[in-house]
Enzyme design. Structure first.
Site, mmCIF file in Angstrom:
data_model
loop_
_atom_site.group_PDB
_atom_site.id
_atom_site.type_symbol
_atom_site.label_atom_id
_atom_site.label_comp_id
_atom_site.label_asym_id
_atom_site.label_seq_id
_atom_site.Cartn_x
_atom_site.Cartn_y
_atom_site.Cartn_z
ATOM 1 N N ASP A 223 0.839 -1.193 0.000
ATOM 2 C CA ASP A 223 0.000 0.000 0.000
ATOM 3 C C ASP A 223 0.878 1.248 0.000
ATOM 4 O O ASP A 223 0.699 2.150 0.812
ATOM 5 C CB ASP A 223 -0.949 -0.015 1.201
ATOM 6 C CG ASP A 223 -2.102 0.969 1.022
ATOM 7 O OD1 ASP A 223 -2.309 1.418 -0.120
ATOM 8 O OD2 ASP A 223 -2.773 1.296 2.006
ATOM 9 N N LYS B 63 1.724 4.685 -1.023
ATOM 10 C CA LYS B 63 1.004 5.834 -1.565
ATOM 11 C C LYS B 63 1.517 7.068 -0.831
ATOM 12 O O LYS B 63 2.153 6.940 0.229
ATOM 13 C CB LYS B 63 -0.499 5.652 -1.380
ATOM 14 C CG LYS B 63 -0.926 5.426 0.049
ATOM 15 C CD LYS B 63 -2.417 5.213 0.135
ATOM 16 C CE LYS B 63 -2.809 4.797 1.533
ATOM 17 N NZ LYS B 63 -4.234 4.574 1.679
#
Lengths: 234, 729
Positions: free
Chosen positions: B197, B199
């Site tokens: 994840d 980001k």
């Protein structure tokens, strides 16, 4: 914060006014302390003397505090700013009939308003007098708002430091001289970027919080921000 | 109080008069600009505070610090920092150590999930082992009153999302963020931990500007482990394989996500579905395109295979001088002056092609023969015309020729002896910016094996027109054209020589066989010794050329432009049938060579002739008319064997070219040849080992059909058309 969603101050006043709540009186008082100078100058521009204006604004406020005014039908009551100006106009129009019934200074809640200060702004904007009194009101409203936000920010940041950082709030991030800032504050460039960013973030949050205080619906913050910006840039 | 007392000093931002400075305010601030700054990035500002009307069901508010305070007596919960898909984060003070920590409460809805508890413990233990300066340290984890929590290092700073929100980052700053992230990712990947994840929200910058990755492995932790949840991530940053339950997700998903982050930092936008190279959106070093696009490859095997590799590329770009048009590279986009002036148009690609390229020595006079100049040998490369210049790759060398340096252009022509078909080349004369000397460049668009006469002239004319138009647009001057084609001293590729020799000798042999009817010592020497020798030389030359080409294509300098991004996928589809065809073609070739040798040896009498064979008896005493059928037969069989050998070479070369997405026509012809050979062999299988022949025929037939089926696919057809225009592909 999501808590704004249901309870902006202006909504609180609205809701409370129906029951004549004392909380509403206090909330209204808090808003009024910030935003009365634009009202004062608006009345002054109508040609009233300083003494009369003091009386009129106090009277208007007293009228509002009695919560009578809050029940007035107003098409734009979503915004405290628009509501205040609309009510004031209404109040001024009726003051002939009311004047003799008003007891000046007869109410129990006295706000500490610095009349002298509100007076100083009057003579200083000759160039702007071409625009209508409503536009000037909006402009002064925006200035009062900014002043409150900056003062609050200064209080929480530490006054001395904030005065040095403040100028960076008005500069576009892509034009900020990070290298110069870093040198001035003895930071690395990356740290300067982070510091400025954080300050700007807090500033924006405060500004939005403050604007949200004056709106019935926090979703209108963006719109209100835009109209205030338009008022300032005219 | 500061009221709109206008001074004569204008605001440097908007130009309106600033308020008069008072004693308490050394630097007055323009109120309009103050508000404007709140507006600029305000739209995306804290969506929780200003919920848009579109969100019909806002998520339930996270528990306030007071609400969770009694569940965590060991902490003083100071503030709620935010919430994400994975849980809620609080700033807290750990009372025992008197330090600030970030307390993350995961997925409150999982309170009573035993399987989750077990997995949480297992994963968290692994995560707590990650210790890296660029990874947010996990101090502790556990479960209290049904709440799973992780205690992490508190990073006093901002996340990358906040910085991006302020607008795109300067390329240099964006790139500087990448290497530490790669370093941390590499470290974690080596320990078998994938972030899943990555980001901007999870990339934190502390007050010193250091980067730290937060939430390592949390996505996997919160996932259910049985399907959809396992794929937990943030859609715009998820690699394609993360959305596909059947595909394996590995560390290369993190590389993809980091590619998205880099793209966003550079352009201020996330990559759209139809990926546009960053340099077409903003003015940046074109080499960054390659880095970003490589990280964003849809297929994990085409991405950087390790975060370390990614890092090396980025660092190389950071240290190397920018590849940019020289008049634009020195403009620092950060300076206030530069941002006011409208940015010059981004460099755009006009035309590109694979080509045979040669650099010619300084020309004598335009339009005249340059006989005295040394011969030049073109090599395979590519020519790319950008709005600011030509990028020419020939062999391993890449050169840039700015349009402004061009002095003339026109058709170029090899001498008649070197190119009887008079193939046209594009000729360009320019002043070398480095040496100040005049030089010429000749190139022929496309690199086909055989070109029909007359097809090169229109292509050259097309390129010359594009070149002149680009030059006119860039400099405002018209580029002069040579009055007559420049005959340049082309030297045929030396590798062709053995082929020519071989073909000549073979023709000679057929002729001799026919006239003599038999083979004398000279013919046998030719057949058994010289001809195979030239053939071997030709093969070695071809192999060397092929090897050089392969090496070049593996070199990291060969960029893969955006247009060619789907080509590797097609190439992987084509690779297997092409390989099969190459193997079959090669085996056939081997058979043909052995056959020819046997023919020679039989003629020489070293091995006994096949019973019923022809052309092995001396025919010189027999009258011509009587011996004619035998002579024709012998010559025809020998000719046929040579022809067969030729077709084998053709099949082999076509198969190798097919693998590079060149000459679709040749590849189809080869597939058909294989099918015909297979069918004929199948139908007429005889000889001592008919089953070997039948088996081989089936293989030939199969390889031909397979290749043909693949070649007839629509996407493959498109890729073959596009490939020559994409240099390096």
């Amino acid at each position: 914060m999501p808590t704004h969603f249901a309870t902006t101050q202006w909504t609180l006043i609205h809701e409370a006014a129906r029951g004549g709540d004392t909380a509403a009186v206090a909330a209204l008082g808090a808003l009024f302390e910030t935003y009365w100078p634009p009202l004062y100058r608006y009345v002054r521009r109508q040609g009233h003397s300083a003494a009369d204006t003091e009386d009129l604004v106090q009277g208007f406020f007293a009228h509002l505090l009695r919560l009578d005014g809050l029940r007035l039908a107003d098409p734009d009551r979503g915004r405290f700013r628009a509501f205040l100006l609309g009510s004031l106009k209404h109040y001024l129009a009726n003051q002939w009939h009311r004047e003799h019934r008003l007891k000046r200074g007869g109410h129990d809640l006295v706000l500490s308003l610095d009349w002298q200060n509100a007076e100083t702004g009057l003579g200083l904007d000759p160039a702007d007098s071409a625009s209508g009194p409503d536009a000037l009101f909006d402009r002064e409203w925006a200035l009062a708002l900014l002043e409150k936000v900056l003062a609050d920010l200064a209080a929480s940041e530490g006054d001395l430091d904030f005065a040095r950082w403040k100028p960076f709030l008005s500069v576009g991030s892509e034009r900020l001289p990070y290298a110069a800032i870093a040198a001035e504050f003895h930071l690395t460039e990356g740290a300067a970027r982070v510091a400025v960013h954080r300050l700007r973030k807090r500033y924006r949050q405060r500004l939005r919080d403050e604007i949200a205080r004056t709106l019935a619906d926090p979703r209108l913050v963006e719109e209100e921000l835009r109209s205030l910006f338009t008022a300032l840039s005219e | 109080m500061n009221h709109p007392a206008s001074s004569s000093v204008p605001c440097p931002e908007c130009g309106k008069p600033l308020p008069i400075a008072t004693a308490g305010q050394p630097r007055p601030v323009c109120p309009a600009c103050l508000l404007a700054q709140a507006l600029v990035s305000g739209t995306a500002f804290d969506p929780a505070a200003t919920p848009s009307s579109a969100t019909a069901n806002p998520p339930p508010p996270p528990p306030t610090p007071e609400q969770i305070a009694d569940k965590f007596p060991q902490f003083e919960i100071l503030a709620c920092l935010g919430r994400g898909g994975m849980g809620v984060v609080y700033k807290a003070r750990q009372k025992s150590l008197n330090r600030l920590v970030a307390l993350k409460i995961l997925a409150p809805e999982r309170e009573r999930d035993a399987r989750f508890a077990e997995r949480f413990a297992r994963e968290a233990e692994l995560l707590a082992k990650l210790s890296h300066p660029h990874i947010v340290t996990i101090h502790d984890f556990g479960e209290t009153a049904g709440l799973f929590y992780i205690v992490m290092e508190f990073v006093d700073g901002v996340n990358l999302r906040d910085l991006i929100r302020e607008g795109k980052l300067e390329a240099r700053q964006a790139l500087a963020i990448v290497p530490p992230i790669c370093e941390a990712l590499q470290y974690a990947h080596e320990k078998g931990v994938v972030h899943r994840d990555i980001k901007p929200e999870n990339l934190l910058l502390d007050r010193e500007g250091r980067v730290k990755i937060a939430d390592f492995g949390i996505a996997a932790l919160v996932g259910t482990g049985d399907g959809a949840g396992e794929r937990a991530g943030t859609p715009p940053y998820m690699a394609p394989e993360q959305g596909d339950a059947r595909r394996e997700v590995d560390h290369r998903a993190d590389i993809y996500a980091l590619g998205v982050v880099l793209y966003e930092m550079l352009t201020g936008e996330r990559p759209a579905k139809d990926l546009v190279a960053p340099s077409r959106k903003v003015q940046i070093d074109v080499r960054l395109d390659e880095i970003v696009l490589r990280a964003l490859e849809k297929s994990p095997s085409l991405r950087y295979q390790t975060a370390g590799e990614f890092r090396t590329q980025v660092e190389a770009t950071l240290t190397a001088p920018p590849v940019n048009p020289p008049d634009r590279a020195d403009r620092a986009p950060s300076s206030a002056a530069a941002s006011r002036t409208p940015p010059p148009p981004a460099p755009a690609l006009i035309k590109s092609t694979a080509a045979r390229v040669a650099w010619a020595a300084p020309a004598t006079a335009a339009g005249t023969r340059a006989e005295s100049a040394p011969l030049i040998t073109p090599s395979v490369g590519s020519v790319v015309l950008h709005t600011y210049g030509l990028i020419v790759r020939s062999g391993a060398e890449t050169r840039e020729v700015p349009l402004a340096a061009l002095t003339a252009c026109g058709e170029a022509l090899p001498p008649a002896w070197a190119s009887p078909a008079r193939h046209r080349y594009v000729g360009v004369e320019f002043t070398d910016p480095a040496t100040g000397q005049r030089q010429r460049l000749v190139f022929q668009p496309g690199t086909p094996l055989f070109i029909l006469p007359g097809t090169t002239a229109p292509r050259a004319a097309e390129w010359l027109a594009a070149l002149r138009a680009a030059h006119q647009a860039a400099t405002g001057r018209e580029l002069p054209v040579w009055p007559a084609p420049w005959v340049f001293p082309l030297r045929g590729a030396p590798r062709l020589l053995p082929f020519i020799l071989f073909a000549t000798l073979s023709c000679l042999l057929v002729l001799l066989l026919f006239t003599h009817g038999t083979l004398g010592l000279a013919e046998i020497a030719l057949l058994v010794f010289l001809n195979p020798l030239t053939f071997a030389l030709a093969c070695v030359g071809g192999l060397l050329a092929f090897r050089a080409r392969c090496l070049r294509h593996r070199s990291p300098e060969a960029p893969l432009p955006p247009d060619g991004r789907e080509l590797p996928n097609v190439r992987s589809k084509v690779a297997a049938p092409a390989f099969a065809m190459a193997v079959v073609g090669g085996m056939d070739l081997l058979g043909a060579v052995i056959g020819l040798l046997a023919f020679g040896l039989m003629a020489f009498g070293l091995i006994p002739p096949i019973p019923g064979g022809v052309g092995t008896e001396g025919l010189s005493d027999v009258p011509l008319l009587v011996s004619l059928p035998t002579r024709v037969m012998t010559a025809a069989i020998f000719g046929w064997m040579l022809l067969w050998m030729g077709t084998c070479v053709f099949v082999l070369v076509s198969a190798l070219r097919m693998q590079r997405l060149r000459s679709r026509g040749g590849a189809i012809a080869s597939a058909v040849i294989l099918m015909v050979q297979g069918s004929v062999g199948f139908a007429f299988a005889n000889g001592p080992t008919p089953w070997v022949t039948v088996g081989w025929s089936v293989i030939e037939l199969g390889a031909g059909i397979w290749a043909l089926v693949v070649l007839l696919r629509r996407d493959v057809r498109g890729a073959f058309k596009k490939a020559p225009q994409v240099p390096g592909a």
